[in-house]
Design an enzyme around this catalytic site. Structure first.
Site, short mmCIF file in Angstrom:
data_model
loop_
_atom_site.label_atom_id
_atom_site.label_comp_id
_atom_site.label_asym_id
_atom_site.label_seq_id
_atom_site.Cartn_x
_atom_site.Cartn_y
_atom_site.Cartn_z
CG HIS A 60 -10.67 0.95 1.52
ND1 HIS A 60 -10.07 1.49 0.31
CD2 HIS A 60 -10.16 0.88 1.98
CE1 HIS A 60 -9.58 1.90 0.71
NE2 HIS A 60 -9.69 1.15 2.36
CE1 TYR A 117 -6.22 4.83 -0.99
CE2 TYR A 117 -3.91 4.52 0.21
CZ TYR A 117 -5.40 4.33 -0.23
OH TYR A 117 -6.68 3.56 0.84
CB SER A 127 -0.36 -0.17 1.67
OG SER A 127 -1.47 1.07 1.62
CE LYS A 173 -8.37 -2.96 -2.73
NZ LYS A 173 -8.20 -1.61 -2.05
CB THR A 177 -6.88 2.74 -3.80
OG1 THR A 177 -6.84 1.00 -3.60
CG2 THR A 177 -8.50 2.93 -2.84
C1 FMN Z 1 -6.41 -2.52 8.22
C2 FMN Z 1 -6.40 -2.27 7.08
C3 FMN Z 1 -6.45 -1.25 6.18
C4 FMN Z 1 -6.27 -0.78 4.71
N1 FMN Z 1 -5.29 -0.48 3.90
C5 FMN Z 1 -6.15 -0.46 2.44
C6 FMN Z 1 -4.78 0.46 1.39
O1 FMN Z 1 -4.26 1.24 2.26
N2 FMN Z 1 -5.14 1.06 0.61
C7 FMN Z 1 -6.36 0.42 0.13
O2 FMN Z 1 -6.56 0.43 -1.66
N3 FMN Z 1 -6.83 -0.68 0.82
C8 FMN Z 1 -6.94 -0.90 2.21
N4 FMN Z 1 -7.69 -1.72 2.43
C9 FMN Z 1 -8.55 -2.16 1.92
C10 FMN Z 1 -7.91 -3.83 1.46
O3 FMN Z 1 -7.43 -3.25 0.37
C11 FMN Z 1 -9.37 -4.37 0.66
O4 FMN Z 1 -10.29 -3.96 -0.23
C12 FMN Z 1 -10.51 -4.98 2.19
O5 FMN Z 1 -9.37 -5.62 3.33
C13 FMN Z 1 -10.84 -6.38 1.20
O6 FMN Z 1 -11.82 -6.60 2.69
P1 FMN Z 1 -11.76 -7.71 4.02
O7 FMN Z 1 -10.32 -7.05 4.84
O8 FMN Z 1 -12.78 -8.67 4.21
O9 FMN Z 1 -10.72 -8.84 3.12
C14 FMN Z 1 -7.23 -1.78 4.14
C15 FMN Z 1 -8.35 -3.17 4.57
C16 FMN Z 1 -7.60 -3.07 5.74
C17 FMN Z 1 -8.22 -3.91 6.88
#
Ligand code: FMN
Length: 447
Positions: free
Chosen positions: A339, A199, A175, A315, A225
């Site tokens: 997300h 981002y 990320s 995404k 994203t």
């Molecule tokens: C703790 C955490 C931090 C995340 N940080 C980002 C991020 O920095 N960039 C991003 O595109 N998605 C981020 N996401 C979303 C994840 O990429 C993903 O879309 C999501 O976790 C999918 O759902 P799940 O946790 O049920 O598998 C984050 C998710 C979590 C749980």
């Protein structure tokens, strides 16, 4: 007229009382019938030591990390371990979602509200879980989603994620808010397939610098994203007063007293640094707000398409129209995602959106990849998504629970659990490779 049964009616013999315990007394003979002999195996006797010996399997209790992780056979069990071992603020940051967390609950429920339709009498002695995504093979149909602040959940963070993915032969996505640099991740997992999540900012110099670094470090895919015009309202973080890095307050010091391993790890490793930012101290909300750019439009995506030569994945797609639009603007793939329920509450559920997007892409004759995340907690969830048309899936929390439960070994355990689930589900469906999965294998309940 009702019939009553009289016990002294000579025509009716009351049935003997049903019991699971074989009776040792001689059975009462029915009039005119000889008593049945009791089989030797059903006669009671005192147990001999030689009978008991093979049953006695007392083992020395094991408290090692390996033993702890091995005892977890589901992602939910890894979550339980993670919760015990991680301070509340970082655990809730991971586990929580936006507002009332309706989106996340619905996304998980959507995977449960299906019925698999198995085929029988197929030869499923060998199950092949390998697939191809964006022009390269992946040993499993799942990759690691980008997650921010990962070393705050457990100090091995991005290193554990990328190395576990490398070992499993699947892609890993770093990320923009990752707590390890693009270069450090590339060096930690040199043979891994590393992707970078961006981002995008209208400040193009800032974006360009990151894109160039990602290309130079060998990333073949850029995942932009787009569901973060502003930050979602993560209420658990507000309640926990979550800051980066965690501040030492009375509450956190108390928390540390019964999660000493986490704090020991945290304080004895390199302080958090970010993939894209220099060291940052502030609240999560401040940092996130500096990351998200509400002025972005599809024109910025066009700029990115011209600038980035590798695979471009968008995404955060939540409608069929936007999936089509992203492809029209040059995306090689989309991630149907909300997300992880962390942005808009009551958002569309990717698993529900999937069949419509698949149909639209087939109608348009596009071969852009359809990936899906949000709510995946088992290998069966992944198999269901593949059957309904996903080319690939991503996991966020499922791997973070493993990470918090046991660092790199915990992420390995997540991937082992998912792999085993997928292989078992496919065998029980009568399918031996992913290309054999079809929508006929899944029936949506409540539809
Ligand atoms: C703790 C955490 C931090 C995340 N940080 C980002 C991020 O920095 N960039 C991003 O595109 N998605 C981020 N996401 C979303 C994840 O990429 C993903 O879309 C999501 O976790 C999918 O759902 P799940 O946790 O049920 O598998 C984050 C998710 C979590 C749980």
């Amino acid at each position: 007229m009702t019939h009553t049964i009289q016990p002294n009616n000579p025509e009716i013999t009351p049935a003997p009382e049903a019991t699971d315990v074989p009776s040792t007394s001689a059975p009462t003979a029915s009039p005119g019938r000889a008593a049945a002999p009791i089989p030797a195996a059903l006669k009671r006797r005192l147990p001999k030591y030689s009978d008991l010996a093979p049953l006695m399997q007392f083992k020395k209790p094991e408290f090692s990390k390996e033993a702890r992780l091995k005892r977890a056979s589901t992602i939910w069990e890894l979550r339980d371990i993670a919760k015990r071992r991680t301070p509340q603020a970082p655990f809730d940051y991971t586990d929580g979602a936006a507002e009332e967390e309706i989106t996340l609950r619905r996304a998980r429920q959507a995977f449960l509200d299906i019925e698999f339709r198995p085929g029988i009498l197929r030869n499923v002695s060998a199950i092949d879980l390998s697939t191809e995504i964006l022009g390269k093979p992946s040993r499993l149909p799942v990759g690691i989603a980008p997650t921010g602040f990962t070393r705050m959940m457990q100090s091995e963070g991005e290193y554990a994620g990328s190395q576990a993915a490398e070992a499993a032969g699947i892609p890993y996505t770093l990320s923009t808010m990752g707590t390890a640099s693009i270069e450090d991740v590339a060096a930690a997992a040199p043979n891994g397939r590393n992707w970078f999540q961006l981002y995008l900012w209208t400040d193009r110099d800032r974006s360009l610098e990151l894109i160039e670094r990602a290309a130079k470090a060998g990333n073949d895919t850029l995942m932009v994203t787009v569901d973060t015009a502003v930050a979602g309202a993560r209420l658990r973080d507000v309640r926990n007063g979550m800051t980066i890095p965690p501040a030492l307050t009375l509450k956190t010091v108390l928390d540390a007293s019964y999660r000493p391993a986490w704090w020991f790890n945290f304080l004895t490793h390199e302080p958090l640094t970010f993939a894209s930012l220099s060291r940052y101290t502030g609240t999560v909300a401040d940092l996130i707000n500096s990351m998200f750019d509400p002025t972005l439009t599809f024109e910025d995506l066009d700029w990115l398409r011209e600038t980035w030569k590798g695979n471009l994945v968008v995404k955060g797609i939540q409608t069929v129209e936007d999936a089509r639009k992203a492809v029209d603007h040059g995306a090689d793939g989309v991630v149907l995602s909300n997300h992880g329920g962390r942005q808009l509450d009551r958002a569309p559920i990717p698993f529900h959106l999937l069949p419509e997007v698949k149909q639209a892409f087939s109608a348009d004759n596009t071969n852009a990849a359809i990936m899906l995340d949000t709510g995946i907690m088992s290998g069966a969830d992944i198999v269901a998504a593949l059957a309904l048309g996903a080319d690939f899936t991503l996991i966020g929390r499922a791997y973070l629970y493993g990470l918090m439960a046991g660092g790199r070994a915990g992420v390995d355990r997540t991937l082992q659990i998912l792999e085993k689930d997928m292989a078992r589900t496919m065998a029980l469906l009568g399918v031996s490779k992913i290309s054999e999965l079809t929508p006929d294998h899944v029936r949506l309940l409540n539809k």
